[in-house]
Design a protein around this motif. Structure first.
Motif, PDB file in Angstrom:
ATOM      1  N   LEU A 112       0.826  -1.211   0.000  1.00 50.48           N
ATOM      2  CA  LEU A 112       0.000   0.000   0.000  1.00 50.48           C
ATOM      3  C   LEU A 112       0.864   1.265   0.000  1.00 50.48           C
ATOM      4  O   LEU A 112       0.771   2.107  -0.903  1.00 50.48           O
ATOM      5  CB  LEU A 112      -0.898  -0.029   1.240  1.00 50.48           C
ATOM      6  N   LEU A 113       1.731   1.400   1.012  1.00 48.90           N
ATOM      7  CA  LEU A 113       2.494   2.642   1.172  1.00 48.90           C
ATOM      8  C   LEU A 113       3.616   2.762   0.138  1.00 48.90           C
ATOM      9  O   LEU A 113       3.916   3.854  -0.331  1.00 48.90           O
ATOM     10  CB  LEU A 113       3.049   2.745   2.594  1.00 48.90           C
ATOM     11  N   THR A 114       4.206   1.617  -0.240  1.00 49.08           N
ATOM     12  CA  THR A 114       5.244   1.642  -1.273  1.00 49.08           C
ATOM     13  C   THR A 114       4.666   2.168  -2.590  1.00 49.08           C
ATOM     14  O   THR A 114       5.231   3.075  -3.224  1.00 49.08           O
ATOM     15  CB  THR A 114       5.828   0.228  -1.489  1.00 49.08           C
ATOM     16  N   GLN A 147      -8.953  12.950  -2.335  1.00 49.94           N
ATOM     17  CA  GLN A 147      -8.961  11.680  -1.600  1.00 49.94           C
ATOM     18  C   GLN A 147      -9.292  10.503  -2.517  1.00 49.94           C
ATOM     19  O   GLN A 147      -8.790   9.396  -2.332  1.00 49.94           O
ATOM     20  CB  GLN A 147      -9.973  11.734  -0.445  1.00 49.94           C
ATOM     21  N   LYS A 148     -10.124  10.740  -3.514  1.00 47.78           N
ATOM     22  CA  LYS A 148     -10.565   9.625  -4.365  1.00 47.78           C
ATOM     23  C   LYS A 148      -9.399   8.950  -5.088  1.00 47.78           C
ATOM     24  O   LYS A 148      -9.500   7.792  -5.498  1.00 47.78           O
ATOM     25  CB  LYS A 148     -11.615  10.092  -5.371  1.00 47.78           C
ATOM     26  N   GLU A 149      -8.272   9.653  -5.218  1.00 48.97           N
ATOM     27  CA  GLU A 149      -7.101   9.066  -5.893  1.00 48.97           C
ATOM     28  C   GLU A 149      -6.542   7.859  -5.136  1.00 48.97           C
ATOM     29  O   GLU A 149      -5.901   7.000  -5.734  1.00 48.97           O
ATOM     30  CB  GLU A 149      -5.986  10.109  -6.039  1.00 48.97           C
ATOM     31  N   ILE A 150      -6.774   7.823  -3.817  1.00 46.75           N
ATOM     32  CA  ILE A 150      -6.183   6.720  -3.032  1.00 46.75           C
ATOM     33  C   ILE A 150      -7.195   5.616  -2.725  1.00 46.75           C
ATOM     34  O   ILE A 150      -6.838   4.615  -2.110  1.00 46.75           O
ATOM     35  CB  ILE A 150      -5.531   7.228  -1.722  1.00 46.75           C
ATOM     36  N   TYR A 151      -8.423   5.765  -3.187  1.00 51.97           N
ATOM     37  CA  TYR A 151      -9.407   4.717  -2.932  1.00 51.97           C
ATOM     38  C   TYR A 151      -9.091   3.440  -3.711  1.00 51.97           C
ATOM     39  O   TYR A 151      -9.596   2.363  -3.379  1.00 51.97           O
ATOM     40  CB  TYR A 151     -10.821   5.208  -3.253  1.00 51.97           C
ATOM     41  N   LYS A 152      -8.233   3.533  -4.728  1.00 50.49           N
ATOM     42  CA  LYS A 152      -7.860   2.343  -5.502  1.00 50.49           C
ATOM     43  C   LYS A 152      -7.037   1.349  -4.664  1.00 50.49           C
ATOM     44  O   LYS A 152      -6.834   0.204  -5.074  1.00 50.49           O
ATOM     45  CB  LYS A 152      -7.069   2.749  -6.746  1.00 50.49           C
ATOM     46  N   TYR A 153      -6.575   1.795  -3.509  1.00 54.70           N
ATOM     47  CA  TYR A 153      -5.787   0.922  -2.633  1.00 54.70           C
ATOM     48  C   TYR A 153      -6.647   0.176  -1.611  1.00 54.70           C
ATOM     49  O   TYR A 153      -6.125  -0.596  -0.806  1.00 54.70           O
ATOM     50  CB  TYR A 153      -4.733   1.735  -1.874  1.00 54.70           C
ATOM     51  N   GLU A 212       5.850  -7.941  -3.632  1.00 50.85           N
ATOM     52  CA  GLU A 212       6.163  -7.787  -5.065  1.00 50.85           C
ATOM     53  C   GLU A 212       4.949  -8.142  -5.907  1.00 50.85           C
ATOM     54  O   GLU A 212       4.616  -7.449  -6.871  1.00 50.85           O
ATOM     55  CB  GLU A 212       7.344  -8.681  -5.454  1.00 50.85           C
ATOM     56  N   LEU A 213       4.287  -9.247  -5.557  1.00 48.69           N
ATOM     57  CA  LEU A 213       3.095  -9.680  -6.297  1.00 48.69           C
ATOM     58  C   LEU A 213       2.008  -8.601  -6.252  1.00 48.69           C
ATOM     59  O   LEU A 213       1.415  -8.255  -7.275  1.00 48.69           O
ATOM     60  CB  LEU A 213       2.562 -10.983  -5.696  1.00 48.69           C
ATOM     61  N   LEU A 214       1.763  -8.053  -5.050  1.00 45.71           N
ATOM     62  CA  LEU A 214       0.689  -7.067  -4.876  1.00 45.71           C
ATOM     63  C   LEU A 214       0.985  -5.745  -5.577  1.00 45.71           C
ATOM     64  O   LEU A 214       0.066  -5.025  -5.959  1.00 45.71           O
ATOM     65  CB  LEU A 214       0.446  -6.828  -3.379  1.00 45.71           C
ATOM     66  N   CYS A 215       2.260  -5.421  -5.744  1.00 47.83           N
ATOM     67  CA  CYS A 215       2.640  -4.150  -6.376  1.00 47.83           C
ATOM     68  C   CYS A 215       2.809  -4.260  -7.891  1.00 47.83           C
ATOM     69  O   CYS A 215       2.718  -3.255  -8.598  1.00 47.83           O
ATOM     70  CB  CYS A 215       3.959  -3.632  -5.788  1.00 47.83           C
ATOM     71  N   GLU A 216       3.064  -5.463  -8.400  1.00 48.76           N
ATOM     72  CA  GLU A 216       3.391  -5.642  -9.822  1.00 48.76           C
ATOM     73  C   GLU A 216       2.195  -5.323 -10.727  1.00 48.76           C
ATOM     74  O   GLU A 216       1.067  -5.717 -10.444  1.00 48.76           O
ATOM     75  CB  GLU A 216       3.855  -7.094 -10.058  1.00 48.76           C
ATOM     76  N   THR A 217       2.450  -4.613 -11.818  1.00 49.92           N
ATOM     77  CA  THR A 217       1.375  -4.235 -12.754  1.00 49.92           C
ATOM     78  C   THR A 217       1.436  -5.027 -14.060  1.00 49.92           C
ATOM     79  O   THR A 217       0.462  -5.097 -14.788  1.00 49.92           O
ATOM     80  CB  THR A 217       1.435  -2.733 -13.069  1.00 49.92           C
ATOM     81  N   TYR A 268       1.013  -8.094 -16.087  1.00 49.44           N
ATOM     82  CA  TYR A 268       0.225  -9.287 -15.784  1.00 49.44           C
ATOM     83  C   TYR A 268       0.994 -10.587 -16.020  1.00 49.44           C
ATOM     84  O   TYR A 268       0.792 -11.567 -15.302  1.00 49.44           O
ATOM     85  CB  TYR A 268      -1.091  -9.303 -16.578  1.00 49.44           C
ATOM     86  N   GLU A 269       1.890 -10.606 -16.998  1.00 45.99           N
ATOM     87  CA  GLU A 269       2.684 -11.809 -17.241  1.00 45.99           C
ATOM     88  C   GLU A 269       3.601 -12.104 -16.052  1.00 45.99           C
ATOM     89  O   GLU A 269       3.746 -13.251 -15.622  1.00 45.99           O
ATOM     90  CB  GLU A 269       3.502 -11.657 -18.536  1.00 45.99           C
ATOM     91  N   LYS A 270       4.235 -11.043 -15.514  1.00 43.61           N
ATOM     92  CA  LYS A 270       5.085 -11.216 -14.325  1.00 43.61           C
ATOM     93  C   LYS A 270       4.246 -11.647 -13.128  1.00 43.61           C
ATOM     94  O   LYS A 270       4.659 -12.488 -12.328  1.00 43.61           O
ATOM     95  CB  LYS A 270       5.803  -9.901 -13.999  1.00 43.61           C
ATOM     96  N   VAL A 271       3.062 -11.052 -13.026  1.00 39.02           N
ATOM     97  CA  VAL A 271       2.159 -11.379 -11.919  1.00 39.02           C
ATOM     98  C   VAL A 271       1.790 -12.859 -11.950  1.00 39.02           C
ATOM     99  O   VAL A 271       1.781 -13.538 -10.917  1.00 39.02           O
ATOM    100  CB  VAL A 271       0.889 -10.496 -11.975  1.00 39.02           C
ATOM    101  N   LYS A 272       1.493 -13.374 -13.137  1.00 40.56           N
ATOM    102  CA  LYS A 272       1.107 -14.789 -13.255  1.00 40.56           C
ATOM    103  C   LYS A 272       2.231 -15.721 -12.807  1.00 40.56           C
ATOM    104  O   LYS A 272       1.980 -16.750 -12.180  1.00 40.56           O
ATOM    105  CB  LYS A 272       0.682 -15.107 -14.697  1.00 40.56           C
ATOM    106  N   GLU A 273       3.470 -15.344 -13.121  1.00 36.47           N
ATOM    107  CA  GLU A 273       4.617 -16.149 -12.690  1.00 36.47           C
ATOM    108  C   GLU A 273       4.761 -16.123 -11.171  1.00 36.47           C
ATOM    109  O   GLU A 273       4.977 -17.150 -10.527  1.00 36.47           O
ATOM    110  CB  GLU A 273       5.905 -15.619 -13.352  1.00 36.47           C
ATOM    111  N   LEU A 274       4.656 -14.908 -10.591  1.00 37.94           N
ATOM    112  CA  LEU A 274       4.756 -14.778  -9.133  1.00 37.94           C
ATOM    113  C   LEU A 274       3.623 -15.533  -8.435  1.00 37.94           C
ATOM    114  O   LEU A 274       3.831 -16.210  -7.426  1.00 37.94           O
ATOM    115  CB  LEU A 274       4.712 -13.295  -8.733  1.00 37.94           C
ATOM    116  N   ALA A 275       2.399 -15.416  -8.994  1.00 37.82           N
ATOM    117  CA  ALA A 275       1.232 -16.089  -8.406  1.00 37.82           C
ATOM    118  C   ALA A 275       1.406 -17.604  -8.451  1.00 37.82           C
ATOM    119  O   ALA A 275       1.009 -18.318  -7.522  1.00 37.82           O
ATOM    120  CB  ALA A 275      -0.040 -15.671  -9.135  1.00 37.82           C
TER     121      ALA A 275
END
Length: 564
Positions: free
Chosen positions: A95-97, A214-220, A297-302, A304-311
């Motif tokens: 979240l904070l990172t 404030q709405k900019e941080i609701y995505k977290y 790392e998984l939660l921060c990665e955007t 999707y291919e890298k995310v699938k490998e980490l997942a």
């Protein structure tokens, strides 16, 4: 099991809320039992609004914390974001990172190694900050008791801002700012935030200082909701608002990590319970079996291919975790039987080879089996480390405090804690802990209890009733799923044992000619009672069962007993 009626609400309050919002009396009773007594209470409950989040600057230390971080940003100084290796800690760091990086800050994310560094703020983490030219560490979900470590950092020229939600000790660390709503002199209106929730309040405050929407941080909020569910904090007040909107985000699968984790989940809409059992264990598995930083790392990665490998990696760790905790649980149960310790007031077991990453899960399983305060120890370096779990109504944290003469370090909550002791003190501690619990626990608490809201007839379980019940979600501590009893019913003749060794039960039940399907997990032994065609009483929650695209009403049985 004890079936206990949750204390009846004040009849005048029930009548008032019934008239105020135009609901039937059974719904009004459920609301009053949850502290919903006025029209405004009901509006906040049924229509959670982000506008009702508290001003973050009401939290002690918030202004100082924000000003210090903004000063570091102006100086273009790097910042370390430090969090624990559990779900609350790793989501907090993600979240904070993510947020600070979006502001252009150079951030080093740090999760301690469970085996090398242990729980909370670590000397190794502080040294890492110093080596990387970092003079500010923001600690999330830990730090409130890190007196010596914060002093060590200060001596090195490294400052701390602590964002924690655990109970403080007698002394507060000498940090730049300590954000913890559980501090006695903190006047923040809600003190049940999780660590990730405190991190979110810091973000809210920074947004205000930076004059950003404030709405900019609701995505977290998907991260916050995951932490709220997994850390088992009350889902009332501010947590209810954060969980409500966070769940919407999780279900939208906008975060690549959640999209990957939930790729094979067919449910139309996930609940907080689903988050706790589907997402939480996978995030936790990284810290238990490998390293918590992988989860961040998984939660921060955007990508999707890298995310699938980490997942995929994390899924393997989760499978490994399941196998490990199953074998340790079996071994622990054997030890208890061998030593004939079934009649003690506590369960305290130790084996030096047990995997430190799963002893908390094993402690939970042993508590389910013997239903008493439980400690599972393993070897950790030169010391012994343990996870503690308790039974409903008993404060294990206080019991550990009363046994602290043999404890090196401990921390946690009423129902879950962690501690370290010297190996030579194990037997003395075990005896002391047993004495403390035996002298202070009400023996009735050692019998599992199921609380229920009210008695209901099958004919009153209507589609309208179910529709309103669904709006009570998200469920969790202090707003548990409504639980009911129904009396004098029988099976239609359809009774089936399911699963390995017939552990579970499926049946069609009938009362006054109304038939409803029911499932009872772990209630396979009750099959003979239903087969006998005797009249039974049941205690249950109401849910909707999704199967092959169809949704049907189903009772989730918690217990069955013969009617009297």
């Amino acid at each position: 099991m004890r079936w206990t009626l949750i204390e009846d609400g004040d009849p005048s309050k029930i009548s008032h809320i019934q008239e105020s919002i135009g609901v039937d009396r059974p719904i009004a009773e459920l609301l009053v039992k949850r502290g919903i007594e006025t029209f405004d209470d009901a509006k906040s409950f049924f229509r959670p609004s982000l506008e009702n989040l508290h001003d973050p600057f009401l939290m002690k230390g918030m202004t100082v914390a924000c000003d210090f971080i903004l000063k570091k940003m102006v100086e273009e100084k790097p910042i370390m974001v430090f969090g624990d290796y559990d779900v609350d800690g790793t989501t907090s760091v993600a979240l904070l990172t993510s947020y600070l990086k979006s502001l252009g800050v150079n951030v080093l994310s740090y999760i301690p190694d469970r085996y090398d560094e242990g729980y909370g703020v670590s000397y190794k983490g502080i040294d890492c900050a110093k080596e990387n030219g970092i003079d500010l560490i923001i600690a999330l979900d830990c730090g409130i008791k890190a007196i010596d470590k914060v002093k060590y950092a200060k001596d090195l020229g490294v400052d701390f801002i602590i964002c924690d939600h655990h109970r403080p000790g007698n002394q507060i660390p000498d940090a730049v700012a300590v954000l913890d709503p559980k501090q006695d002199d903190c006047k923040y209106p809600f003190d049940e935030l999780c660590g990730c929730g405190v991190g979110f309040k810091l973000m809210q405050a920074l947004q205000t200082k930076l004059e950003k929407p404030q709405k900019e941080i609701y995505k977290y909020l998907d991260l916050v909701a995951t932490a709220i569910g997994s850390d088992i904090v009350p889902i009332t007040g501010e947590n209810r608002i954060l969980a409500h909107y966070g769940l919407k985000l999780i279900n939208s699968k906008k975060r690549p990590a959640f999209k990957a984790i939930l790729e094979n989940v067919k449910k139309r809409e996930l609940t907080i319970t689903d988050v706790v059992f589907m997402i939480g264990p996978r995030i936790n598995a990284a810290g238990r079996m490998k390293h918590g930083l992988l989860a961040t790392e998984l939660l921060c990665e955007t990508n999707y291919e890298k995310v699938k490998e980490l997942a995929k990696d994390i899924e393997l760790y989760n499978t490994d975790r399941k196998d490990t905790d199953r074998s340790i649980t079996e071994e622990a149960l054997e030890i208890i039987k061998e030593k004939k310790e079934e009649d003690r007031y506590t369960t305290v077991v130790y084996q030096s080879h047990w995997h430190k990453g799963v002893i908390g899960i094993v402690a939970s399983r042993l508590t389910e089996t013997y239903y008493r305060p439980t400690l599972v120890f393993t070897k950790s370096g030169e010391k012994l480390a343990a996870s503690a779990r308790s039974v409903k109504g008993f404060d294990v944290y206080n019991a550990l405090e009363s046994s602290s003469e043999y404890i090196e370090q401990f921390g946690g909550h009423k129902y879950a804690a962690g501690l370290t002791i010297e190996e030579k003190n194990f037997e003395s501690f075990k005896q002391k802990f047993e004495e403390v619990v035996k002298s202070s626990i009400d023996p009735e608490l050692l019998i599992p209890e199921i609380k229920f809201d009210s008695e209901i007839s099958f004919e009153n379980i209507t589609s309208k009733f179910i529709r309103i019940l669904k709006q009570f979600a998200p469920f969790g501590p202090n707003n548990m799923k409504p639980t009911f009893i129904s009396k004098h019913l029988t099976s239609t003749g359809f009774v089936k044992a399911l699963g390995e060794d017939g552990l579970h039960l499926k049946a069609n039940l009938v009362q006054n000619r109304v038939i409803i399907s029911a499932i009872g997990f772990g209630l396979g032994e009750k099959k003979s009672l239903l087969d006998s065609k005797a009249e039974v009483d049941i205690i249950f929650t109401i849910e909707e069962n999704e199967w092959n695209g169809n949704t049907s009403l189903q009772l989730n049985l918690k217990d069955i007993r013969k009617s009297y």
